[in-house]
Every structure is written in structure tokens, then in C-alpha cells.
Design an enzyme around this catalytic site. Structure first.
Site, PDB file in Angstrom:
ATOM      1  N   SER A  57       0.841  -1.212   0.000  1.00  0.00           N
ATOM      2  CA  SER A  57       0.000   0.000   0.000  1.00  0.00           C
ATOM      3  C   SER A  57       0.868   1.251   0.000  1.00  0.00           C
ATOM      4  CB  SER A  57      -0.956  -0.029   1.207  1.00  0.00           C
ATOM      5  OG  SER A  57      -0.465   0.696   2.296  1.00  0.00           O
ATOM      6  N   ILE A  59       3.093   4.492  -0.044  1.00  0.00           N
ATOM      7  CA  ILE A  59       4.357   4.878  -0.683  1.00  0.00           C
ATOM      8  C   ILE A  59       5.124   3.643  -1.165  1.00  0.00           C
ATOM      9  CG2 ILE A  59       6.628   5.912  -0.179  1.00  0.00           C
ATOM     10  CD1 ILE A  59       5.115   7.870   1.716  1.00  0.00           C
ATOM     11  N   SER A 183      11.231   9.670   8.275  1.00  0.00           N
ATOM     12  CA  SER A 183      10.143  10.655   8.308  1.00  0.00           C
ATOM     13  C   SER A 183      10.685  11.984   8.827  1.00  0.00           C
ATOM     14  CB  SER A 183       9.040  10.174   9.248  1.00  0.00           C
ATOM     15  OG  SER A 183       8.188  11.239   9.578  1.00  0.00           O
ATOM     16  N   TYR A 209       7.036   6.485  16.999  1.00  0.00           N
ATOM     17  CA  TYR A 209       7.266   6.508  15.551  1.00  0.00           C
ATOM     18  C   TYR A 209       8.442   7.432  15.216  1.00  0.00           C
ATOM     19  CZ  TYR A 209       6.189   7.812  10.669  1.00  0.00           C
ATOM     20  OH  TYR A 209       6.270   8.070   9.323  1.00  0.00           O
ATOM     21  N   LYS A 213      12.216   6.680  13.818  1.00  0.00           N
ATOM     22  CA  LYS A 213      12.608   7.278  12.537  1.00  0.00           C
ATOM     23  C   LYS A 213      13.906   8.070  12.717  1.00  0.00           C
ATOM     24  CE  LYS A 213       9.336   5.698   9.962  1.00  0.00           C
ATOM     25  NZ  LYS A 213       9.617   4.910   8.775  1.00  0.00           N
ATOM     26  N   THR A 244      -1.781   8.599   2.098  1.00  0.00           N
ATOM     27  CA  THR A 244      -1.707   7.130   2.053  1.00  0.00           C
ATOM     28  C   THR A 244      -2.681   6.551   3.071  1.00  0.00           C
ATOM     29  OG1 THR A 244      -0.016   7.020   3.775  1.00  0.00           O
ATOM     30  CG2 THR A 244       0.767   7.230   1.503  1.00  0.00           C
TER      31      THR A 244
HETATM   32  N1  NAP Z   1       2.667   9.042   4.185  1.00  0.00           N
HETATM   33  C1  NAP Z   1       3.443   9.964   4.714  1.00  0.00           C
HETATM   34  O1  NAP Z   1       3.150  11.166   4.707  1.00  0.00           O
HETATM   35  C2  NAP Z   1       4.761   9.570   5.322  1.00  0.00           C
HETATM   36  C3  NAP Z   1       5.544  10.584   5.882  1.00  0.00           C
HETATM   37  C4  NAP Z   1       6.778  10.242   6.416  1.00  0.00           C
HETATM   38  C5  NAP Z   1       7.221   8.941   6.373  1.00  0.00           C
HETATM   39  N2  NAP Z   1       6.418   7.963   5.844  1.00  0.00           N
HETATM   40  C6  NAP Z   1       6.938   6.586   5.843  1.00  0.00           C
HETATM   41  O2  NAP Z   1       6.673   5.983   4.605  1.00  0.00           O
HETATM   42  C7  NAP Z   1       6.550   4.575   4.776  1.00  0.00           C
HETATM   43  C8  NAP Z   1       5.263   4.113   4.115  1.00  0.00           C
HETATM   44  O3  NAP Z   1       4.178   4.711   4.795  1.00  0.00           O
HETATM   45  P1  NAP Z   1       2.758   4.952   4.139  1.00  0.00           P
HETATM   46  O4  NAP Z   1       2.358   6.325   4.482  1.00  0.00           O
HETATM   47  O5  NAP Z   1       2.762   4.511   2.736  1.00  0.00           O
HETATM   48  O6  NAP Z   1       1.860   3.999   5.072  1.00  0.00           O
HETATM   49  P2  NAP Z   1       0.929   2.743   4.745  1.00  0.00           P
HETATM   50  O7  NAP Z   1       0.043   3.035   3.613  1.00  0.00           O
HETATM   51  O8  NAP Z   1       0.323   2.375   6.060  1.00  0.00           O
HETATM   52  O9  NAP Z   1       1.969   1.640   4.345  1.00  0.00           O
HETATM   53  C9  NAP Z   1       2.784   1.023   5.297  1.00  0.00           C
HETATM   54  C10 NAP Z   1       3.133  -0.348   4.802  1.00  0.00           C
HETATM   55  O10 NAP Z   1       3.996  -0.966   5.771  1.00  0.00           O
HETATM   56  C11 NAP Z   1       3.523  -2.278   5.954  1.00  0.00           C
HETATM   57  N3  NAP Z   1       3.961  -2.832   7.236  1.00  0.00           N
HETATM   58  C12 NAP Z   1       3.730  -2.373   8.483  1.00  0.00           C
HETATM   59  N4  NAP Z   1       4.300  -3.190   9.384  1.00  0.00           N
HETATM   60  C13 NAP Z   1       4.904  -4.188   8.675  1.00  0.00           C
HETATM   61  C14 NAP Z   1       5.655  -5.338   9.028  1.00  0.00           C
HETATM   62  N5  NAP Z   1       5.891  -5.642  10.318  1.00  0.00           N
HETATM   63  N6  NAP Z   1       6.141  -6.121   8.056  1.00  0.00           N
HETATM   64  C15 NAP Z   1       5.907  -5.841   6.755  1.00  0.00           C
HETATM   65  N7  NAP Z   1       5.170  -4.782   6.355  1.00  0.00           N
HETATM   66  C16 NAP Z   1       4.685  -3.965   7.316  1.00  0.00           C
HETATM   67  C17 NAP Z   1       2.011  -2.187   5.844  1.00  0.00           C
HETATM   68  O11 NAP Z   1       1.466  -3.465   5.619  1.00  0.00           O
HETATM   69  P3  NAP Z   1      -0.042  -3.869   6.060  1.00  0.00           P
HETATM   70  O12 NAP Z   1      -0.934  -3.414   4.948  1.00  0.00           O
HETATM   71  O13 NAP Z   1       0.063  -5.343   6.205  1.00  0.00           O
HETATM   72  O14 NAP Z   1      -0.318  -3.153   7.351  1.00  0.00           O
HETATM   73  C18 NAP Z   1       1.910  -1.261   4.655  1.00  0.00           C
HETATM   74  O15 NAP Z   1       2.041  -1.973   3.455  1.00  0.00           O
HETATM   75  C19 NAP Z   1       6.569   4.316   6.281  1.00  0.00           C
HETATM   76  O16 NAP Z   1       7.858   3.915   6.684  1.00  0.00           O
HETATM   77  C20 NAP Z   1       6.249   5.678   6.860  1.00  0.00           C
HETATM   78  O17 NAP Z   1       6.795   5.849   8.145  1.00  0.00           O
HETATM   79  C21 NAP Z   1       5.187   8.243   5.325  1.00  0.00           C
END
Ligand code: NAP
Length: 325
Positions: A57, A59, A183, A209, A213, A244
Site C-alpha cells: 500500500s 508509498i 520521516s 514513531y 525514525k 496514504t
Molecule cells: N505518508 C506519509 O506522509 C509519510 C511521511 C513520512 C514517512 N512515511 C513513511 O513511509 C513509509 C510508508 O508509509 P505509508 O504512508 O505509505 O503507510 P501505509 O500506507 O500504512 O503503508 C505502510 C506499509 O507498511 C507495511 N507494514 C507495516 N508493518 C509491517 C511489518 N511488520 N512487516 C511488513 N510490512 C509492514 C504495511 O502493511 P499492512 O498493509 O500489512 O499493514 C503497509 O504496506 C513508512 O515507513 C512511513 O513511516 C510516510
């Protein structure tokens, strides 16, 4: 805004310091005007294999789609096979030539990480790119079966272990790249070297979190040094604020307020894709955002000593089940 050294210009730094314009889609769209259209070039990943954790899902899925769109073979490392297969179907529906496949890996579970690494070592001749994207922001303190606080296990210990276990494949590649998706939230946090498992004080998922990070960014130079003999480079980056499923679920008020300004997942994925695929020579061990090296601190109170960092390194290596040193 361009600086050939990878350092940001004055205007770019100003965008960063003012946070909202820099982290939102405005920052991405303004900076993008200076990025060469052919970097990465359209076949930049052809013949190369990448593994992206947490890529069913948000990013992570956008990173996987982006790397496949550049001709790469991409493995989606996910904790739920069906969610991973669904993501592959969606990527292929948008791009029928995309070479994507699923491998199961719960990065917070050392047994799952080791099983995944063993399977890949049997299957692949080499791995060119490893992207640690899996992340979460839990509502309350939980521990993994191994007894580690969940964000520490997912953001730090799992990536350390997975990287270590995949060294035979990374070493077999020509200058492999390892990328940690951190992050901007880490800027507010000190290095939690006295309480890395967050056992003391009132638990906040947002703080847990951001602390872990911060650890990812702090450990990046040590990882870079550790893997330099194998010519494996290590980079951390932050994606800005992207719309996301993770943000919708974990930060609903922030999502409602910021929605019009949030980046698309593809915009959030851009720097990780660029770090993986650019033909530019990248310095190892640095922290990036929007294709430029960024400072690791904006606040004096977040600075730490080399001793603190070394203590954290030793703690994390041991907690991840790796040889200490
Ligand atoms: N979106 C933002 O604005 C933002 C900002 C700063 C940093 N980030 C970083 O970007 C990355 C992606 O975040 P996102 O916003 O795209 O969130 P997201 O849509 O919730 O995606 C997170 C992904 O990580 C997976 N995950 C969580 N725990 C896991 C585990 N133990 N083993 C394997 N997969 C696992 C989830 O799988 P499930 O579907 O199985 O839960 C999901 O596919 C993260 O590291 C987040 O901290 C995002």
C-alpha cells in the site's frame, strides 16, 4: 534550486525550514521543475532487482510500481501474501509489462525475516536495491513476539537484520543500494539511547514513531561504514507528507486538515526511486529529501554524541540478534 553536489540551494532550504510548503505537494512540484527529465532514465532498472518492504500500500506500492516502470524486477516484501498479490495485480493493471512478485516478510519478526532472506538467497543471483519502507504508527504500546516495542522492531531492528541476512545477495550486485524510508517527524526527537524500547514515561505512538525514525537516520552513517567493504551504499530519506492509507488511519485529523496539500503516493515515493535508480554517484550515509541531502538536525536539543550513537548501535545490533561491533 539545483546544486550539482547534491546540496540544496538557499530557496530549497527555505522551503524545508518552513515545513508546510516543503513537505507538501508544493515542495515536490516546485523542486521538480529543476530535476532533469531523463534522471532516472527510462530503463535505469533494466536487469536489476529490487526488494521493497511494506509495499502492498501507500508509498511502498508506489516505489514498487515506479521501479518496475523503469524496467526493474521488483519483489514486494509484505506480511500478508493476499494483500501483496492484490497490489501486484493493481500495478500490472496500470502497467502490463511490470515485473512484480510477492515475497512474504513480516519485518518485525526475526523468524519471518530470516525465512524470507533464505528463500531469496536460494532464488536470486543478486539483489541490487533493498528499500526498507514498512512502517506504522501504533495507537498504544505493543511488543512483538520477540519482546521488542513494535515501532523499534519494524523501523530499526527488522531492517538491520534483513540487510545483514541479504548481504550475500547485495554483495553479489554491482554497488548495491540500501534505502531507509524515514520521516521528517524525526526532526523533533532526540536519540532515545537511554530508553530505546520506550519502557518509561507515558507512551505516545507518534513519539515512538518519530524516535525510531530518528534512529534510522542516526544509524545510516554507521551502516554505510559497516557495509562499505562490500561496496553497498546506505541512504535514508523522508518522503514529505503523502496521502496514504497509513496517514488516513493513524493521523485522521492531520489528514482532514492537510488533505488538499498532501503529496500523491508517487510524489512521496520519488526520492526513494531516484536514490535506487539514478546514474549519479551518491555519497553513502546521508539523509535525503526531494533528491537533495538534508540536515539531520534543525534543533540544538536533538544533537547527540558519538558515544550515544555507538551505544545505540551496539544495543540495536544485539537486539536484532546480530554480532555486536
Ligand atoms: N505518508 C506519509 O506522509 C509519510 C511521511 C513520512 C514517512 N512515511 C513513511 O513511509 C513509509 C510508508 O508509509 P505509508 O504512508 O505509505 O503507510 P501505509 O500506507 O500504512 O503503508 C505502510 C506499509 O507498511 C507495511 N507494514 C507495516 N508493518 C509491517 C511489518 N511488520 N512487516 C511488513 N510490512 C509492514 C504495511 O502493511 P499492512 O498493509 O500489512 O499493514 C503497509 O504496506 C513508512 O515507513 C512511513 O513511516 C510516510
Amino acid at each position: 534550486m539545483t546544486d550539482a553536489s547534491g546540496n540544496p540551494s538557499f530557496f530549497d532550504t527555505l522551503l524545508d525550514r518552513t515545513i508546510v510548503p516543503g513537505y507538501s505537494r508544493l515542495g515536490s512540484r516546485l523542486r521538480r521543475r529543476d530535476w532533469p527529465a531523463d534522471d532516472p532514465h527510462r530503463d535505469a532498472m533494466r536487469g536489476r532487482t529490487a526488494l521493497v518492504t511494506g509495499s502492498n500500500s501507500g508509498i511502498g506500492k508506489a516505489i514498487a510500481a515506479g521501479l518496475a516502470g523503469l524496467g526493474g524486477s521488483v519483489l514486494l516484501a509484505v506480511r500478508d501474501r493476499e494483500r501483496g498479490e492484490q497490489a501486484c495485480r493493481e500495478i500490472r493493471a496500470a502497467d502490463p509489462t511490470a515485473d512484480v512478485a510477492v515475497t512474504v516478510c513480516d519485518v518485525s519478526d526475526p523468524n519471518s525475516v530470516s525465512a524470507c532472506a533464505n528463500e531469496l538467497i536460494d532464488r536470486l543471483p543478486r539483489l541490487d536495491v533493498l528499500i526498507h519502507n514498512a512502517g506504522l504508527l501504533p495507537p498504544s504500546r505493543t511488543e512483538t513476539a520477540g519482546g521488542h516495542e513494535t515501532t523499534l522492531a519494524t523501523h530499526v531492528l527488522g531492517p538491520l537484520l534483513l540487510t545483514d541476512r541479504l548481504v550475500p545477495l547485495l554483495d553479489a550486485a554491482d554497488e548495491a543500494r540500501v534505502i531507509l524510508v524515514s520521516s521528517g517527524g524525526m526532526y523533533a526527537q532526540r536519540l532515545a539511547v537511554d530508553d530505546p524500547e520506550y519502557r518509561h514515561g507515558r507512551y505516545s505512538g507518534t513519539t515512538a514513531y518519530a524516535r525510531t525514525k530518528r534512529m534510522q537516520v542516526a544509524l545510516t552513517p554507521l551502516l554505510a561504514e559497516h557495509y562499505a567493504p562490500q561496496r553497498i551504499s546506505v541512504h535514508s530519506m523522508h518522503p514529505g507528507w503523502a496521502d496514504t492509507p497509513g496517514v488516513t488511519t493513524s493521523l485522521p485529523a492531520f489528514h482532514r486538515l492537510m488533505r488538499p496539500l498532501l503529496r500523491t503516493p508517487a510524489e512521496g515515493a520519488d526520492t526513494a526511486i531516484w536514490l535506487a535508480a539514478t546514474s549519479a554517484t551518491l555519497p553513502s550515509g546521508r539523509f535525503w529529501h526531494d533528491r537533495r541531502i538534508r540536515q539531520e538536525h534543525y534543533l540544538r536539543r536533538t544533537h547527540y554524541t558519538p558515544d550515544d550513537l555507538w551505544r545505540l548501535w551496539l544495543f540495536c545490533r544485539e537486539a536484532a540478534g546480530l554480532a555486536v561491533g
